[in-house]
Motif scaffolding. Structure first.
Motif, mmCIF file in Angstrom:
data_model
loop_
_atom_site.group_PDB
_atom_site.id
_atom_site.type_symbol
_atom_site.label_atom_id
_atom_site.label_comp_id
_atom_site.label_asym_id
_atom_site.label_seq_id
_atom_site.Cartn_x
_atom_site.Cartn_y
_atom_site.Cartn_z
ATOM 1 N N PRO A 246 0.832 -1.210 0.000
ATOM 2 C CA PRO A 246 0.000 0.000 0.000
ATOM 3 C C PRO A 246 0.865 1.258 0.000
ATOM 4 C CG PRO A 246 -0.702 -1.520 1.723
ATOM 5 C CD PRO A 246 0.557 -2.070 1.159
ATOM 6 N N GLY A 247 0.426 2.255 -0.752
ATOM 7 C CA GLY A 247 1.113 3.552 -0.741
ATOM 8 C C GLY A 247 2.318 3.644 -1.650
ATOM 9 N N THR A 248 2.429 2.696 -2.604
ATOM 10 C CA THR A 248 3.586 2.748 -3.493
ATOM 11 C C THR A 248 3.237 3.381 -4.843
ATOM 12 O OG1 THR A 248 3.115 0.437 -3.982
ATOM 13 C CG2 THR A 248 4.941 0.881 -2.479
ATOM 14 N N GLY A 249 1.991 3.802 -4.991
ATOM 15 C CA GLY A 249 1.644 4.590 -6.183
ATOM 16 C C GLY A 249 0.911 3.850 -7.288
ATOM 17 N N LYS A 250 0.222 2.738 -6.949
ATOM 18 C CA LYS A 250 -0.480 1.985 -7.990
ATOM 19 C C LYS A 250 -1.636 2.811 -8.580
ATOM 20 C CE LYS A 250 -1.043 -1.392 -5.085
ATOM 21 N NZ LYS A 250 -0.200 -0.817 -4.003
ATOM 22 N N SER A 251 -2.463 3.368 -7.694
ATOM 23 C CA SER A 251 -3.602 4.171 -8.182
ATOM 24 C C SER A 251 -3.104 5.437 -8.876
ATOM 25 C CB SER A 251 -4.525 4.540 -7.020
ATOM 26 O OG SER A 251 -4.911 3.371 -6.357
ATOM 27 N N THR A 426 7.603 3.750 1.918
ATOM 28 C CA THR A 426 6.821 3.905 0.683
ATOM 29 C C THR A 426 6.884 5.359 0.203
ATOM 30 O OG1 THR A 426 4.808 4.446 1.868
ATOM 31 C CG2 THR A 426 5.162 2.122 1.363
ATOM 32 N N PRO A 427 6.694 5.579 -1.103
ATOM 33 C CA PRO A 427 6.654 6.954 -1.613
ATOM 34 C C PRO A 427 5.581 7.781 -0.900
ATOM 35 C CG PRO A 427 6.780 5.422 -3.439
ATOM 36 C CD PRO A 427 6.609 4.605 -2.201
ATOM 37 N N ALA A 428 4.474 7.129 -0.505
ATOM 38 C CA ALA A 428 3.405 7.871 0.189
ATOM 39 C C ALA A 428 3.931 8.443 1.510
ATOM 40 C CB ALA A 428 2.212 6.962 0.444
ATOM 41 N N ASP A 429 4.735 7.643 2.255
ATOM 42 C CA ASP A 429 5.291 8.121 3.528
ATOM 43 C C ASP A 429 6.344 9.201 3.309
ATOM 44 O OD1 ASP A 429 3.711 6.580 5.129
ATOM 45 O OD2 ASP A 429 5.087 4.864 5.130
ATOM 46 N N ILE A 430 7.165 9.002 2.277
ATOM 47 C CA ILE A 430 8.195 10.010 1.968
ATOM 48 C C ILE A 430 7.493 11.335 1.639
ATOM 49 C CG2 ILE A 430 10.038 10.681 0.352
ATOM 50 C CD1 ILE A 430 11.104 8.263 1.594
ATOM 51 N N ALA A 431 6.464 11.238 0.791
ATOM 52 C CA ALA A 431 5.739 12.445 0.361
ATOM 53 C C ALA A 431 5.143 13.163 1.570
ATOM 54 C CB ALA A 431 4.648 12.057 -0.620
ATOM 55 N N GLU A 432 4.598 12.371 2.490
ATOM 56 C CA GLU A 432 3.980 12.945 3.692
ATOM 57 C C GLU A 432 5.020 13.743 4.505
ATOM 58 O OE1 GLU A 432 0.927 13.114 4.391
ATOM 59 O OE2 GLU A 432 1.225 14.017 6.387
ATOM 60 N N ASN A 433 6.233 13.196 4.600
ATOM 61 C CA ASN A 433 7.295 13.878 5.356
ATOM 62 C C ASN A 433 7.838 15.118 4.646
ATOM 63 O OD1 ASN A 433 7.927 12.440 7.934
ATOM 64 N ND2 ASN A 433 7.951 10.711 6.515
ATOM 65 N N LEU A 434 7.774 15.060 3.312
ATOM 66 C CA LEU A 434 8.339 16.185 2.556
ATOM 67 C C LEU A 434 7.393 17.381 2.490
ATOM 68 C CD1 LEU A 434 10.107 14.543 -0.516
ATOM 69 C CD2 LEU A 434 11.147 15.502 1.525
#
Ligand SMILES: Nc1ncnc2c1ncn2[C@@H]1O[C@H](COP(=O)(O)OP(=O)(O)OP(=O)(O)O)[C@@H](O)[C@H]1O
Ligand SMILES: [Mg+2]
Length: 515
Positions: A246-251, A426-434
């Motif tokens: 989850p959160g790796t950008g499939k959607s 995950t990219p979703a977590d990285i994005a959240e931190n950035l």
């Protein structure tokens, strides 16, 4: 001479109109054949009509729509009466020719007249229903000597240009399927739609550049391969399987794909489809230049074909407490009892004959657990391209840093690169931190925040790893301790059985002796 001929034709046409109006139809019919022939001899023009609706199913003619688009582009400077249609985000207005208007076009020096016409049905009876719309058609008029150019190339040119304009003006749609009890009655529709306005693109998608370029190339190639698919005798469609945590950008990837190709998206929720025939009906209604998406395929259909509603486990916990959700759950269970979309039904949809109707479709499945899927469902040929969406790598991070912070390089990047190689985020977590949380958070603060989060994740992962190792070790030790005890028991068991056997022999011997 031309003026004389013109007035003679006008006179003839006038006489014809009077004749049509005042003579009984028997006489009219008799003369009409000869009248048409006579008029045909002197009338120097060729007329071609294009009706809006054709065939018994009253499907809107694609040719009519293409002509309408073509003429809209030409007529807004030419026609006196225009109709305004609002398209694209409800912002831009497209002007089209109004009914009974006429415009001219020029094709390689040939003058062509186009008129838009409407036949209004004459209804005498009173009805509660609104009067039926008139039948619209376009009429092309050109001098007969250009017949070949018009039929061989001009009409093709108009249709091609019209379709191009349609693609440009098109507001793409995101469809979701309705349950079949909404398929009946007034304005019954199998799909509901909203405007598709997802901003994701391949530029903003965080993933390794080489992989990203590969996918883009694959998609572009597919969309330009109509002739190739026809040549090899395969339906013009391609299957993509996107898998990963989850959160790796499939959607996000699906939205980027649709934006790249300018396709509509059909988001198919399988758990609300009753059976295979309903699935077929839904898919027949999808148009070309579209993506059919089934998200979390592992939750929608299990391998035996039994249906499982999404998020079943989470709801189970809630269900006991809340009577409304309990009722909902019961209804859902009832519906699922009658749901019979099977794996074979789904396979038929992917490669059945009717799935080729219309062509140019991309089918996308997403899953968090690729290993759970039936190999038949994802074999090459069905799902042609398997894409793993994984934890964030350094290249993907750089895309996110550029998107979120407008930073392309920074001294902290090296630390982040090392940490990304050692951790799974995950990219979703990285994005959240950035993402800056307040106005006084600048780029560097966000990068430091990310480093702290990465370090925390690294520690967490190390702690979990050592816990798992300790658990494994203690299990191993327990096993090893059990082993000698078991062996002792075995030896003991063997001794007892030996004893029993010996006793048996002794007693048997006694018995034999006694005989
Ligand atoms: N590769 C990525 N590139 C850019 N943004 C991403 C990426 N992955 C995740 N995100 C961000 O994280 C959010 C969640 O991502 P997304 O919904 O695409 O994940 P998913 O893989 O579909 O997850 P799930 O398996 O839970 O459906 C998105 O809104 C997006 O902002
Ligand atoms: Mg998703």
């Amino acid at each position: 001479m031309w003026t004389h001929l013109g007035s003679a034709i006008a006179g003839l046409m006038f006489a014809w109109a009077i004749f049509q109006q005042y003579f009984p139809h028997q006489i009219r019919d008799h003369f009409s054949r000869y009248g048409q022939k006579l008029l045909g001899l002197v009338y120097p023009y060729l007329q071609i009509t294009f009706h809006e609706y054709t065939g018994e199913r009253l499907k809107r003619s694609e040719v009519y729509s293409a002509i309408q688009n073509y003429l809209s582009a030409n007529s807004s400077t030419n026609a006196k009466k225009l109709k305004a249609d609002v398209v694209k985000d409800n912002h831009s207005v497209v002007l089209t020719m109004d009914d009974h208007e006429e415009v001219t076009d020029d094709f390689n020096g040939i003058k062509i007249w186009w008129s838009s016409n409407k036949i209004t049905p004459q209804t005498q009876t009173f009805s509660f229903y609104p009067a039926p719309e008139g039948k619209r058609y376009f009429k092309l008029t050109v001098h007969r000597r250009h017949r070949d150019v018009i039929t061989n190339s001009y009409i093709d040119h108009v249709i091609k240009k019209g379709k191009e304009i349609a693609v440009k003006n098109r507001q793409r749609k995101l469809y979701t399927n309705n349950t079949s009890d909404q398929w009946y009655g007034w304005k019954a529709t199998k799909w509901s739609h909203v405007m598709f306005e997802h901003p994701a693109s391949f530029d903003t998608l965080a993933m390794a550049t080489k992989e990203k370029e590969g996918i883009k190339k694959d998609l572009k190639k597919f969309s330009q391969s109509k002739d190739y698919y026809a040549k090899i005798g395969k339906p013009w469609k391609r299957g993509y399987l996107l898998y990963g945590p989850p959160g790796t950008g499939k959607s996000t990837m699906i939205a980027a794909m649709a934006n790249l190709l300018n396709y509509d998206v059909y988001d198919l929720e399988l758990t609300t489809v009753k059976d295979n025939s309903e699935l077929r009906k839904l898919l027949i209604e999808t148009t070309s230049k579209s993506m059919i998406v089934i998200e979390d395929i592992d939750c929608s259909l299990d391998l035996t074909g039994q249906r499982k509603p999404k998020k079943e486990k989470e709801e189970d916990e809630e269900e006991g407490k809340d009577p409304i959700s309990k009722k909902k759950k019961e209804e859902e269970a009832e519906r699922n009892k009658s749901s019979k979309v099977t794996l074979s039904g789904l396979l038929n949809f992917i490669d059945g004959i009717w799935s080729a109707c219309g062509g140019e479709r991309i089918i996308v499945f997403t899953t968090n657990y690729v290993e759970k899927l039936d190999p038949a469902l994802i074999r090459r040929g069905r799902m042609d391209k398997h894409i793993e969406m994984s934890y964030c790598c350094f290249e993907a991070f750089k895309v996110l840093a550029k998107n979120y912070l407008d930073i392309e390089s920074h001294q902290l990047f090296a630390t982040i690169q090392n940490l990304l190689e050692e951790t799974k985020m995950t990219p979703a977590d990285i994005a959240e931190n950035l993402m800056p949380k307040s106005d006084d958070e600048d780029g560097e603060t966000c990068l430091k925040k990310l480093i702290a989060a990465l370090e925390e994740t690294k520690e967490e992962e190390a702690r979990k790893k050592s816990e798992e190792e300790a658990k494994l070790k203690s299990e191993q030790e327990a096993k090893e301790q059990e082993q000698p005890a078991k062996e002792d028991e075995k030896v003991k068991d063997n001794d007892t059985s030996k004893e029993i056997k010996e006793n048996d022999l002794i007693s048997n011997g006694k018995e034999n002796n006694s005989i």
